[in-house]
Scaffold this active site. Sequence first.
Site, PDB file in Angstrom:
ATOM      1  N   HIS A  96       3.127  -7.924  -4.984  1.00 28.11           N
ATOM      2  CA  HIS A  96       3.299  -6.764  -5.036  1.00 28.11           C
ATOM      3  C   HIS A  96       1.919  -5.964  -4.026  1.00 28.11           C
ATOM      4  O   HIS A  96       2.423  -5.184  -3.204  1.00 28.11           O
ATOM      5  CB  HIS A  96       2.918  -6.212  -6.427  1.00 28.11           C
ATOM      6  N   HIS A 115      -2.091  -5.087 -11.268  1.00 27.92           N
ATOM      7  CA  HIS A 115      -1.068  -4.238 -11.829  1.00 27.92           C
ATOM      8  C   HIS A 115      -0.240  -4.907 -12.978  1.00 27.92           C
ATOM      9  O   HIS A 115       0.884  -4.434 -13.208  1.00 27.92           O
ATOM     10  CB  HIS A 115      -0.100  -3.776 -10.691  1.00 27.92           C
TER      11      HIS A 115
END
Length: 166
Positions: A96, A115
Amino acid sequence: MVDVGRRKFLTGAGVAAAGAAATGVAFPAKAAPASARVDYPSKRLGNVGDLKVNEPVNVSYPDSDAPGVLLKLGKRVPDGAGPDGDIVGFSTTCPHKGFPLGYNKGDRTLNCPGHYSRFDCEAGGQQIWGQATQNLPQYVLRIDAGGDIYAEGIDELLYGRLSNVL
């Protein structure tokens, strides 16, 4: 040109042509870039004898700028290598945003502190939670007669690399 409801949008070569018409300059249409493919070399990562069940071994593949991990999971898994089909290897950089992943022995996942993406090591690095939009890159492993473990490729994109490794 794409017609969406009452609005029309220029796409691809249409944008270039419209820009050229507005400026009075002709630009040749560019073809879409060809898909990139990187064939990484075979690299020895360790030996079966060095692995203990559920104890990660830090490695790097395809080069020293790509941290990863080898795991002996203790049970046969899809795409597992070795005599028991339980050895896997993964990139430890989150696909990501590039955060370093940590291994959770309790549920055998690699987890991102940035995250909160989570990847299931028993399911080929499948993303099971979080912001990532792809599964974790898994190494294609080969084990020779002496128990040496070699990475011979990767099944997903490596974060931050411009080339497709599929």
